[in-house]
Each structure stands twice: as structure tokens, then as C-alpha cells.
Scaffold this motif. Structure first.
Motif, mmCIF file in Angstrom:
data_model
loop_
_atom_site.group_PDB
_atom_site.id
_atom_site.type_symbol
_atom_site.label_atom_id
_atom_site.label_comp_id
_atom_site.label_asym_id
_atom_site.label_seq_id
_atom_site.Cartn_x
_atom_site.Cartn_y
_atom_site.Cartn_z
ATOM 1 N N GLN A 195 0.834 -1.203 0.000
ATOM 2 C CA GLN A 195 0.000 0.000 0.000
ATOM 3 C C GLN A 195 0.873 1.259 0.000
ATOM 4 N N CYS A 196 1.934 1.245 0.790
ATOM 5 C CA CYS A 196 2.865 2.382 0.801
ATOM 6 C C CYS A 196 3.557 2.534 -0.546
ATOM 7 N N ALA A 197 3.926 1.410 -1.164
ATOM 8 C CA ALA A 197 4.595 1.470 -2.468
ATOM 9 C C ALA A 197 3.667 2.054 -3.531
ATOM 10 N N ASN A 198 2.406 1.656 -3.522
ATOM 11 C CA ASN A 198 1.440 2.200 -4.487
ATOM 12 C C ASN A 198 1.255 3.699 -4.304
ATOM 13 N N ALA A 199 1.343 4.156 -3.070
ATOM 14 C CA ALA A 199 1.172 5.589 -2.806
ATOM 15 C C ALA A 199 2.397 6.386 -3.221
ATOM 16 N N VAL A 200 3.587 5.858 -2.945
ATOM 17 C CA VAL A 200 4.796 6.629 -3.188
ATOM 18 C C VAL A 200 5.125 6.739 -4.677
ATOM 19 N N LYS A 202 3.035 7.208 -6.953
ATOM 20 C CA LYS A 202 2.149 8.228 -7.521
ATOM 21 C C LYS A 202 2.509 9.626 -7.040
ATOM 22 N N SER A 203 3.403 9.695 -6.057
ATOM 23 C CA SER A 203 3.768 10.979 -5.481
ATOM 24 C C SER A 203 4.920 11.612 -6.259
ATOM 25 N N LYS A 204 4.905 12.947 -6.318
ATOM 26 C CA LYS A 204 5.978 13.686 -6.973
ATOM 27 C C LYS A 204 7.086 14.075 -5.996
ATOM 28 N N LYS A 205 6.917 13.726 -4.735
ATOM 29 C CA LYS A 205 7.909 14.084 -3.724
ATOM 30 C C LYS A 205 9.155 13.209 -3.805
ATOM 31 N N HIS A 206 9.009 12.014 -4.356
ATOM 32 C CA HIS A 206 10.140 11.086 -4.427
ATOM 33 C C HIS A 206 10.319 10.611 -5.875
ATOM 34 N N PRO A 207 10.875 11.457 -6.731
ATOM 35 C CA PRO A 207 11.050 11.074 -8.139
ATOM 36 C C PRO A 207 11.989 9.897 -8.324
ATOM 37 N N GLU A 208 12.941 9.700 -7.389
ATOM 38 C CA GLU A 208 13.880 8.582 -7.536
ATOM 39 C C GLU A 208 13.161 7.240 -7.457
ATOM 40 N N ILE A 209 12.105 7.187 -6.626
ATOM 41 C CA ILE A 209 11.343 5.942 -6.515
ATOM 42 C C ILE A 209 10.396 5.801 -7.707
ATOM 43 N N ARG A 210 9.759 6.887 -8.081
ATOM 44 C CA ARG A 210 8.836 6.849 -9.219
ATOM 45 C C ARG A 210 9.569 6.511 -10.515
ATOM 46 N N ASN A 211 10.747 7.077 -10.723
ATOM 47 C CA ASN A 211 11.521 6.783 -11.936
ATOM 48 C C ASN A 211 11.937 5.316 -11.985
ATOM 49 N N LYS A 223 2.508 -5.363 -11.103
ATOM 50 C CA LYS A 223 2.474 -6.132 -9.860
ATOM 51 C C LYS A 223 3.872 -6.484 -9.369
ATOM 52 N N LYS A 224 4.708 -6.999 -10.262
ATOM 53 C CA LYS A 224 6.060 -7.371 -9.850
ATOM 54 C C LYS A 224 6.874 -6.128 -9.471
ATOM 55 N N THR A 225 6.621 -5.016 -10.179
ATOM 56 C CA THR A 225 7.356 -3.789 -9.877
ATOM 57 C C THR A 225 6.974 -3.242 -8.506
ATOM 58 N N ILE A 226 5.694 -3.316 -8.155
ATOM 59 C CA ILE A 226 5.258 -2.833 -6.838
ATOM 60 C C ILE A 226 5.903 -3.656 -5.724
ATOM 61 N N ILE A 227 6.032 -4.964 -5.937
ATOM 62 C CA ILE A 227 6.718 -5.803 -4.949
ATOM 63 C C ILE A 227 8.178 -5.365 -4.813
ATOM 64 N N ALA A 228 8.810 -5.043 -5.951
ATOM 65 C CA ALA A 228 10.198 -4.576 -5.911
ATOM 66 C C ALA A 228 10.318 -3.247 -5.166
#
Length: 285
Positions: A195-200, A202-211, A223-228
Motif C-alpha cells: 500500500q505504501c509502495a502504491n502511494a509513493v 504516484k507521489s511527486k515528492k520522491h522522483p527517484e522511486i517513481r523513476n 504487480k512485480k514492480t510494486i513488490i520490488a
């Protein structure tokens, strides 16, 4: 020779989880005993009714067996107005084959009226309350130490991710991998991290995680990416708690940068481009 009647009016109580059966034994001057039985609920209202039933019949001497922990509320309600003898079940056990709840209560009353029951020691109410609190404190301390030792045994990054159910399982036979699904472990922490991974992402505060999410998603799916990403968050939390450090986004940004002095072949470059989702076409086209 007849046994001496010690308690002319007394009560035997057969204790169960949801009800008690009380039997009052009243002995007259001629030595004849009459019995009166009644069943009461173990809810507070039922036990108060039991107390009033005893007082209305001038019965203040009570004997009951210490069945599990079910006797405790009965004892607590009756102790202020009655003299209670708490007996071990083996000392008031009825004859096998003739046992009913009513007969058990009557048997206890018969033994008690002749003072044939050895009572257990019962400390005062304040001492019992202190004893219960000390036992509960000891139980919590033991549980805390046990959990602390268990976590210390598994708290390395790899073991922690495996314990949380965020690492692929090994299912290989004859050189073929049949499945790389994550395990079913971490039934509580894994949904929270996902749930935290799905939220982060989508957030623009942490571009390193979104990228990183967008880059892996192209070849591995959502699905596999969210687990990662969840595994990445858990690893970051582990190092933050272990080293007492704040979250440092630059470490992930640096790890995403390609090395400057690395050389690859044209075939390797084409493969990387295809894995990133690019379509390769001829420069002359």
C-alpha cells in the motif's frame, strides 16, 4: 456412628463456564437434611442473584470446587457476604456413573456439612490483585523478550525481506524454473508495504522511486514492480533504523546513474534499449 454435622446450613456449588448449580443443605435439630437446588448464570447479574438467594435462606457457608478459572468471578461476588471454602476438584469428586450437575452440587454440600473438605489457601483480595498484575507483567516481559530475540535472529536485509514475503520463491527442477512467485509470508506487513509502495510511486515528492518504478514496469509489469518497490522501502527502513539515519534520496539517484567508464557492445546496447521498451529501426529507413 453418625458423622458430626458441622454446618447446619451450607451450600455446595458446582461451577461451569456459563452457569453454576448451587445446592443448599439444611439440617434440622433431628439431623434430617433437606436440599434445595437452583441453577444460575455466571454473568454478574446471575451471580448477584445467587448471592441474594443464599442470603434469603440464611446460608453464609459455601463450598465450591476450583474449576479452571471459572470460579474466580463467583468467588469475587460472594466473598464479602459469605465464608467460602475453595476445594480442589479431586477432593470433591462424585462417584462415577452417578454424576449430574445437581448431584455434584449436592455431593459437595454433603461433604462440606461434615467439614470433610480441605480448603485451599486464598490470600486477601488486594494481594490477589497484586499477584495477578505481577503475573501479567511477567507474561508481557517474557513475550517482549521472546519477540525481541526472534526479530534479532531474522533482521538482516535478505532475511527481513524474505520474512516479509517480498522475495521470489525458489521452485526449480531439472534446470527449469517453474515459479518465481513471492512467498505467502508477511501476511500483515506485506499488504502494508505494498500500500505504501502504491502511494509513493504516484507521489511527486520522491522522483527517484517513481523513476525506478516506471523503468522496471516496462519489462516486469505493475504487480512485480510494486513488490520490488515495497522491498526497496523495507530495505531503506532497515538501514534507517539500524544506523539511526534519515532517508537519503541521493543514494538511489546515484545508483540509477550508469557508470561512466563502462563499455558495452552494440548488441548489448540494442538489448538494453529493447528491454526499456524502445523499438529499433534502421537509421536509413
Amino acid at each position: 456412628m453418625a458423622l458430626k454435622i458441622v454446618y447446619k446450613i451450607c451450600c455446595g456449588i458446582d461451577v461451569h463456564k456459563t452457569f453454576v448449580v448451587a445446592c443448599i443443605a439444611s439440617t434440622n435439630d433431628k439431623g434430617v437434611t433437606s436440599y434445595e437446588s437452583h441453577r444460575f448464570s455466571t454473568y454478574t447479574s446471575g451471580l448477584k442473584t445467587l448471592l441474594q438467594w443464599l442470603l434469603d435462606r440464611n446460608c453464609k457457608d459455601v463450598c465450591m470446587e476450583s474449576t479452571g478459572k471459572y470460579w474466580i468471578p463467583v468467588y469475587n461476588v460472594l466473598e464479602k457476604d459469605c465464608s467460602i471454602v475453595l476445594a480442589h476438584p479431586k477432593y470433591v469428586k462424585a462417584i462415577r456413573g452417578k454424576k449430574t450437575d445437581k448431584k455434584d452440587a449436592q455431593w459437595i454440600a454433603d461433604l462440606f456439612k461434615h467439614d470433610l473438605v480441605a480448603g485451599s489457601f486464598m490470600p486477601p483480595a488486594d494481594i490477589r490483585q497484586l499477584r495477578d498484575r505481577m503475573r501479567y507483567r511477567f507474561k508481557l516481559t517474557f513475550f517482549k523478550s521472546s519477540e525481541k530475540n526472534r526479530l534479532q535472529n531474522c533482521l538482516t536485509v535478505s532475511n527481513l525481506c524474505s520474512w516479509a514475503g517480498l522475495t521470489p520463491t525458489n521452485n526449480e527442477s531439472a534446470g527449469k524454473k517453474k515459479s518465481v512467485r513471492v512467498s505467502k509470508a508477511g501476511c500483515y506487513i506485506k499488504p502494508l508495504l505494498v500500500q505504501c509502495a502504491n502511494a509513493v510511486v504516484k507521489s511527486k515528492k520522491h522522483p527517484e522511486i517513481r523513476n525506478r518504478y516506471l523503468r522496471i514496469k516496462k519489462r516486469r509489469g505493475h504487480k512485480k514492480t510494486i513488490i520490488a518497490i515495497a522491498r526497496m522501502l523495507l530495505t531503506a527502513l532497515y538501514h534507517m533504523l539500524k544506523n539511526g539515519e534519515n532517508y537519503n534520496a541521493e543514494l538511489y539517484q546515484k545508483s540509477d546513474l550508469p557508470p561512466v567508464d563502462r563499455e558495452i557492445t552494440v548488441e548489448q546496447a540494442l538489448m538494453i534499449a529493447r528491454n526499456q521498451g524502445y523499438k529499433i529501426k534502421s537509421a536509413t529507413a
